[in-house]
Design a protein around this motif. Structure first.
Motif, PDB file in Angstrom:
ATOM      1  N   HIS A   1       4.054   7.698   4.280  1.00 42.73           N
ATOM      2  CA  HIS A   1       3.201   8.701   4.919  1.00 42.73           C
ATOM      3  C   HIS A   1       2.981   9.903   3.990  1.00 42.73           C
ATOM      4  O   HIS A   1       1.857  10.405   3.856  1.00 42.73           O
ATOM      5  CB  HIS A   1       3.817   9.161   6.238  1.00 42.73           C
TER       6      HIS A   1
ATOM      7  N   ARG B   1      -4.294   5.300   3.795  1.00 44.45           N
ATOM      8  CA  ARG B   1      -3.466   5.291   5.002  1.00 44.45           C
ATOM      9  C   ARG B   1      -2.086   4.745   4.650  1.00 44.45           C
ATOM     10  O   ARG B   1      -1.945   3.984   3.687  1.00 44.45           O
ATOM     11  CB  ARG B   1      -4.130   4.445   6.088  1.00 44.45           C
ATOM     12  N   PRO B   2      -1.069   5.120   5.417  1.00 45.80           N
ATOM     13  CA  PRO B   2       0.293   4.673   5.085  1.00 45.80           C
ATOM     14  C   PRO B   2       0.423   3.163   4.920  1.00 45.80           C
ATOM     15  O   PRO B   2       1.175   2.687   4.061  1.00 45.80           O
ATOM     16  CB  PRO B   2       1.126   5.186   6.264  1.00 45.80           C
TER      17      PRO B   2
END
Length: 204
Positions: A81, A103-104
């Motif tokens: 994250h 995005r993670p």
């Protein structure tokens, strides 16, 4: 460090300097030079950026021949994250329209090693390596741009195949309609052979 803490620190530094106090009717005002203001702003910008990128230094991974950006990486293993946030701080990518937005789930941890590129003095490429092996270093990486282009290319290929299949089906239906008027038995035989061929193709 938050902006509030940085503000308090800068304000205290000003208050501690001689000759900076203002008149009693303006207790919250201090004299400040242009150089001091510039330094405070630089510090604030650096601390603000550091808070947003979690102190992670982002690098670009590029395609060797074209130089196009394929993704991003950082040396070391980081939380997915935080790494994603650092990438987006680095690029300023829009989450809705920018293919560079990370995005993670796009991120992973790997081990790499550098390999000199033959015929390209000073150029190196990165290869996967065994963890803790000689010359190996930890990285957190995303190939989000390259993955996006691969998926887009696959969608184009699938769309092309669907278009060809639809065109063939239209042609077959036209032929069957004509044969139904000319020779119904020939039309039935053509349809039977097509279904048999389609079944074999599906099984393969």
């Amino acid at each position: 460090m938050s902006i509030e803490i940085l503000l308090d620190k800068a304000w205290q530094e000003l208050c501690d300097n001689d000759g900076r106090t203002s008149a009693a009717e303006h207790p919250d005002m201090r004299l400040i030079s242009r150089d001091e203001l510039s330094r405070f702003l630089v510090d604030a910008s650096f601390k603000w950026k550091e808070a947003r990128n979690h102190g992670i230094s982002i690098e670009e991974s590029r395609e060797l021949d074209s130089g196009s950006v394929m993704g991003f990486f950082a040396r070391g293993h980081y939380d997915r994250h935080k790494f994603a946030e650092a990438c987006n701080e680095y690029t300023g990518a829009d989450p809705y329209y920018d293919r560079r937005y990370v995005r993670p789930d796009d991120c992973r941890q790997e081990w790499w090693r550098t390999v000199p590129v033959s015929g390209e003095p000073g150029a190196v490429s990165y290869h996967n390596a065994e963890p803790h092996s000689r010359g190996a270093f930890a990285v957190t990486v995303t190939n989000v741009v390259d993955d996006h282009e691969r998926k887009q290319t696959q969608r184009w290929i699938d769309s092309h195949h669907k278009g060809r299949a639809a065109g063939f089906a239209e042609g077959l239906n036209w032929a069957l309609r004509q044969l139904d008027r000319i020779n119904a038995e020939a039309g039935d035989e053509l349809l039977r052979r097509y279904r048999e061929h389609d079944k074999k193709s599906g099984a393969a």
